[in-house]
Design an enzyme around this catalytic site. Sequence first.
Site, PDB file in Angstrom:
ATOM      1  N   HIS A  35       0.867  -1.182   0.000  1.00 30.14           N
ATOM      2  CA  HIS A  35       0.000   0.000   0.000  1.00 30.14           C
ATOM      3  C   HIS A  35       0.902   1.229   0.000  1.00 30.14           C
ATOM      4  O   HIS A  35       1.662   1.456   0.926  1.00 30.14           O
ATOM      5  CB  HIS A  35      -0.887  -0.021   1.250  1.00 30.14           C
ATOM      6  CG  HIS A  35      -1.994   0.988   1.224  1.00 30.14           C
ATOM      7  ND1 HIS A  35      -1.773   2.346   1.312  1.00 30.14           N
ATOM      8  CD2 HIS A  35      -3.335   0.842   1.109  1.00 30.14           C
ATOM      9  CE1 HIS A  35      -2.933   2.982   1.269  1.00 30.14           C
ATOM     10  NE2 HIS A  35      -3.895   2.096   1.149  1.00 30.14           N
ATOM     11  N   HIS A  82      -1.621   2.965  11.678  1.00 27.62           N
ATOM     12  CA  HIS A  82      -0.659   4.058  11.545  1.00 27.62           C
ATOM     13  C   HIS A  82      -0.578   4.884  12.818  1.00 27.62           C
ATOM     14  O   HIS A  82      -1.584   5.120  13.489  1.00 27.62           O
ATOM     15  CB  HIS A  82      -1.119   4.969  10.383  1.00 27.62           C
ATOM     16  CG  HIS A  82      -0.086   5.925   9.894  1.00 27.62           C
ATOM     17  ND1 HIS A  82      -0.400   7.089   9.217  1.00 27.62           N
ATOM     18  CD2 HIS A  82       1.275   5.898   9.957  1.00 27.62           C
ATOM     19  CE1 HIS A  82       0.699   7.727   8.871  1.00 27.62           C
ATOM     20  NE2 HIS A  82       1.731   7.033   9.318  1.00 27.62           N
ATOM     21  N   GLU A 101      -3.756  14.538  11.197  1.00 25.74           N
ATOM     22  CA  GLU A 101      -4.596  14.215  10.049  1.00 25.74           C
ATOM     23  C   GLU A 101      -6.055  14.553  10.343  1.00 25.74           C
ATOM     24  O   GLU A 101      -6.689  13.904  11.178  1.00 25.74           O
ATOM     25  CB  GLU A 101      -4.493  12.722   9.696  1.00 25.74           C
ATOM     26  CG  GLU A 101      -3.081  12.237   9.415  1.00 25.74           C
ATOM     27  CD  GLU A 101      -3.029  10.743   9.141  1.00 25.74           C
ATOM     28  OE1 GLU A 101      -4.106  10.152   8.884  1.00 25.74           O
ATOM     29  OE2 GLU A 101      -1.933  10.165   9.201  1.00 25.74           O
ATOM     30  N   HIS A 113      -7.164  12.640  13.707  1.00 26.73           N
ATOM     31  CA  HIS A 113      -6.203  11.736  14.321  1.00 26.73           C
ATOM     32  C   HIS A 113      -4.947  12.559  14.577  1.00 26.73           C
ATOM     33  O   HIS A 113      -4.204  12.892  13.659  1.00 26.73           O
ATOM     34  CB  HIS A 113      -5.924  10.534  13.414  1.00 26.73           C
ATOM     35  CG  HIS A 113      -7.162   9.727  13.137  1.00 26.73           C
ATOM     36  ND1 HIS A 113      -7.433   9.165  11.911  1.00 26.73           N
ATOM     37  CD2 HIS A 113      -8.217   9.399  13.941  1.00 26.73           C
ATOM     38  CE1 HIS A 113      -8.585   8.528  11.959  1.00 26.73           C
ATOM     39  NE2 HIS A 113      -9.074   8.655  13.187  1.00 26.73           N
ATOM     40  N   HIS A 127      -4.413   5.011  14.581  1.00 23.83           N
ATOM     41  CA  HIS A 127      -5.643   4.972  13.791  1.00 23.83           C
ATOM     42  C   HIS A 127      -5.478   3.945  12.686  1.00 23.83           C
ATOM     43  O   HIS A 127      -4.383   3.435  12.440  1.00 23.83           O
ATOM     44  CB  HIS A 127      -5.981   6.345  13.208  1.00 23.83           C
ATOM     45  CG  HIS A 127      -4.874   6.957  12.403  1.00 23.83           C
ATOM     46  ND1 HIS A 127      -3.802   7.592  12.981  1.00 23.83           N
ATOM     47  CD2 HIS A 127      -4.665   7.014  11.063  1.00 23.83           C
ATOM     48  CE1 HIS A 127      -2.981   8.032  12.040  1.00 23.83           C
ATOM     49  NE2 HIS A 127      -3.478   7.680  10.857  1.00 23.83           N
TER      50      HIS A 127
END
Length: 442
Positions: free
Chosen positions: A291, A334, A340, A364, A370
């Site tokens: 990813h 993460h 964020e 977050h 998160h």
Amino acid sequence: MAGLKYLTGFGSEFASEDPRCPGALPEGQNNPQVCPYGLYAEQLSGSAFTCPRPTNKRSWLYRILPSVRHKPFTPMKCEDLTESWNEVEPDPNQLRWLPFTIPKASEKKVNFVAGLHTVCGAGDSKSRNGIAIHVYACNTSMIDSCFQNSDGDFLIVPQQGEILITTEFGKMMVEPNEICVIQQGMRFTVDVFGETRGYILEVYGAHFELPDLGPIGANGLANPRDFLVPVAWYEDRQVNGYTIINKYQGKLFSCQQDFSPFNVVAWHGNYTPYKYNLENFMVINCVAFDHADPSIFTVLTAKSTRPGVAIADFVIFPPRWGVADRTFRPPYYHRNCMSEFMGLIKGHYEAKEEGFQPGGGSLHSMMTPHGPDAECFEKNSTAVLKPERIAGGTMAFMFESSFSMAVTKWGLETCQRLDKSYYKCWEPLKSHFNPNWKPTNK
């Protein structure tokens, strides 16, 4: 609005004059002794005079009356627009908001400025270093008034309802799934056509620019040709008490004048408002395995003085193909040295299909864990991997910042939209650890 025209390009040298006054732009100089049509020449500087050419921003406006002709500014009530980051104690938890409430016109008429609410932010407009995230929720147009942000740039993300923005440079119609940027000092007014809501990213001390592409090459992500700049339009209108609202050092001030500020007959320069349709974003994605980091979806960035570190990035999660093999395809779990804030324009966000709704948001904070909820993890850990369309009919976005943002009292309490059960979406996560696991033969 049918018939609106635009110039194309990002940060280019533009020139425009209202077709009702051909030849309004002076030839060969910026500030002639007498301007065509008896206009006044006024420079709007978006950077220091001595900035290097690649970052030097300014435009020349040729207007019926100069903006200096107004009564003195006086303080006005700020309502829920604030730069006070110490109203409440810090909260490092994962935060999620239900769709922010839009006031009903039948109960109270609220225009764009009155409908501004600060959710979170950090830094200081006085020292020209910081960020603020606002939402706007309104139901009526601004009448004989305009707004000017002396503190920084507004990146506006409509979520519900189109907005017609009249600026000193001309008019822009901005619809959901489009964005616009009104840079520091530019005066504008907002017309709406019903109940209207959206998000705003404000940055102090830097302007938005396109991210460097590096090994991607010369093309990709948000291409410069897809940005639209309004063409000159003016009104020569006398008004008995036109109100200029000025956001200055985090406070609001107002003054009166007797004419419309949208009296610019012609202009030229590289410091302009602009808009962009998110459907034009050329998506880069992984085509083998793993990813990729979400930075590949950056539309615009406001750089800090540290190389590679942004005051703020505007990132989107658009419809795209997922083809990665032997990969957990949704966003990974993460903890981030950046903050964020996420919003949803339409559809369902892939990592949390329930709970995260259009018109809501999430924060977050720095180093707060998160990632996908339990249902998403279980589903995608056992999915048959084949090429598939991801996020069809969806547009989520992220305001990412290197600042550790504080949430306002309005964001935590007053708005009454905080989803206090958010943490529960991770509680069903269970251990899959198997100490007897053995690698399979390939």
